[in-house]
Scaffold this active site. Structure first.
Site, short mmCIF file in Angstrom:
data_model
loop_
_atom_site.label_atom_id
_atom_site.label_comp_id
_atom_site.label_asym_id
_atom_site.label_seq_id
_atom_site.Cartn_x
_atom_site.Cartn_y
_atom_site.Cartn_z
N CYS A 100 0.86 -1.18 0.00
CA CYS A 100 0.00 0.00 0.00
C CYS A 100 0.90 1.23 0.00
O CYS A 100 1.66 1.44 0.96
CB CYS A 100 -0.92 -0.01 1.23
SG CYS A 100 -2.02 1.39 1.24
N CYS A 262 -3.34 6.72 -4.96
CA CYS A 262 -3.05 5.28 -4.88
C CYS A 262 -1.60 4.99 -5.31
O CYS A 262 -1.29 4.99 -6.52
CB CYS A 262 -4.03 4.47 -5.72
SG CYS A 262 -3.94 2.70 -5.32
O1 PYC Z 1 -1.86 3.73 -2.00
O2 PYC Z 1 -1.35 1.75 -2.78
C1 PYC Z 1 -2.12 2.53 -2.25
C2 PYC Z 1 -3.45 2.03 -1.84
C3 PYC Z 1 -3.98 0.80 -2.07
C4 PYC Z 1 -5.26 0.79 -1.50
C5 PYC Z 1 -5.48 2.03 -0.94
N1 PYC Z 1 -4.35 2.77 -1.16
#
Ligand code: PYC
Length: 337
Positions: A100, A262
């Site tokens: 994550c 993300c």
């Molecule tokens: O930032 O990789 C990330 C992530 C995955 C799910 C929520 N954030």
């Protein structure tokens, strides 16, 4: 669930210390004391032990009423590899993540906070957090650099595009295309969705992404070795092309969308850009999230043709607190979905 009883004076209450933060709007809850002891072995084996023997700890921390759909938990463990600072296993209200990105930035900021408090850190046995350290995850080790302005740069696990422009038939007979790529989790990256990537459009984006995820399952479209593609990433034009290169909406496993751009999704995007020859190694990619937060990213080429993404983001602390788990509480282990 078995909680050690010496943890609190009141026999029915178990305490767990957590540091909460958000990275670009996406919350991370780091368990710094009182979490389950997952024993030794590889981080993958420890994650499997977490899933099979201690899953109620996950639900107690991440599900309502203590948590919610959006929160990503991070359980710190002793390191797997010599020289690493510690291990970390990320999880949410429906299960476990490989890696994550926003969560790793949240862990870095939380550890820096503990270090600034002068708290001796059980992970590295000193009260000073080095500005460069390595975290071990179930999918690989992740070097982290913290910066004086509070931001952190992570070098994510090797990332790659697995399949290009896969056609997916949705249940309303609409068909869309997307790349399947690994960035520490599996992603379906789609541009021909026809929707505005805008916070005012969340429910449509959410509904559409869920239909894509459902169609991928129904048509057995997977990542490598049959791995489930559990993240759907939609791309569109940035709100301001002077500040960003692209804007995304990411549906995470479960019902929540990522408020941050993300980190693993941005890594998957870099892998696709690299494979298409659209972004050179070392060039900066500014990924905007649907709520307007930003990650700056670049990559280096790995020897095996994969890429090594670098992602920079900023996390802000929101709480330093103790979760209380009352053994008399019918929802002590969370409302399980
Ligand atoms: O930032 O990789 C990330 C992530 C995955 C799910 C929520 N954030």
């Amino acid at each position: 669930m078995h909680y050690p009883s010496e943890n609190t004076q009141q026999a029915n209450l178990y305490r767990m210390r957590v540091i909460d933060s958000h990275t670009g709007g996406e919350p991370t809850r780091v368990v710094v004391a009182g979490g389950p002891d997952l024993g030794s072995g590889s981080m993958l084996a420890r994650k499997q032990r977490f899933e099979t023997q201690y899953d109620r700890w996950r639900t107690a921390i991440a599900c309502e009423p203590r948590g919610n759909d959006v929160v990503v938990g991070a359980l710190l463990t002793p390191p797997e590899n010599e020289g690493s600072l510690c291990g970390v296993i990320f999880f949410n209200n429906v299960g476990y993540l490989g890696m994550c990105g926003h969560g790793t930035v949240g862990v870095a900021v939380s550890l820096a906070y503990l270090s600034a408090l002068g708290e001796r850190c059980w992970m590295h046995g000193s009260d000073h957090l080095p500005s460069h350290f390595v975290l071990d995850t179930p999918v690989g080790s992740v070097p982290v650099d913290t910066h004086p302005d509070g931001s952190a740069t992570i070098q994510n696990v090797p990332s790659y595009r697995f399949r290009r422009s896969v056609e997916v038939q949705l249940n309303n007979s609409q068909s869309v295309h997307g790349d399947v790529a690994w960035g520490g989790n599996w992603f379906f990256l789609c541009e021909d969705h026809g929707l505005a990537i805008d916070v005012a459009n969340i429910s449509q984006l959410h509904d559409f992404s869920k239909r894509v995820r459902h169609a991928l399952l129904a048509h057995s479209i997977t990542g490598e070795q049959g791995a489930q593609i559990d993240h759907i990433e939609l791309f569109g034009a940035p709100s301001d092309p002077r500040k960003f290169d692209s804007r995304n909406f990411v549906l995470c496993p479960g019902e929540a969308y990522d408020r941050s751009p993300c980190g693993t999704g941005t890594s998957a995007k870099l892998a696709c850009l690299a494979a298409d020859g659209k972004l050179a190694p070392g060039s900066i990619w500014r990924q905007e999230s649907v709520v307007g937060s930003k990650f700056e990213a670049s990559y280096a080429l790995a020897a095996d043709g994969k890429i090594l993404p670098r992602i920079t983001g900023t996390a802000y602390l929101t709480a330093d607190s103790q979760l209380l788990i009352d053994s008399n509480d019918p929802f002590a282990h969370g409302i399980r979905e």
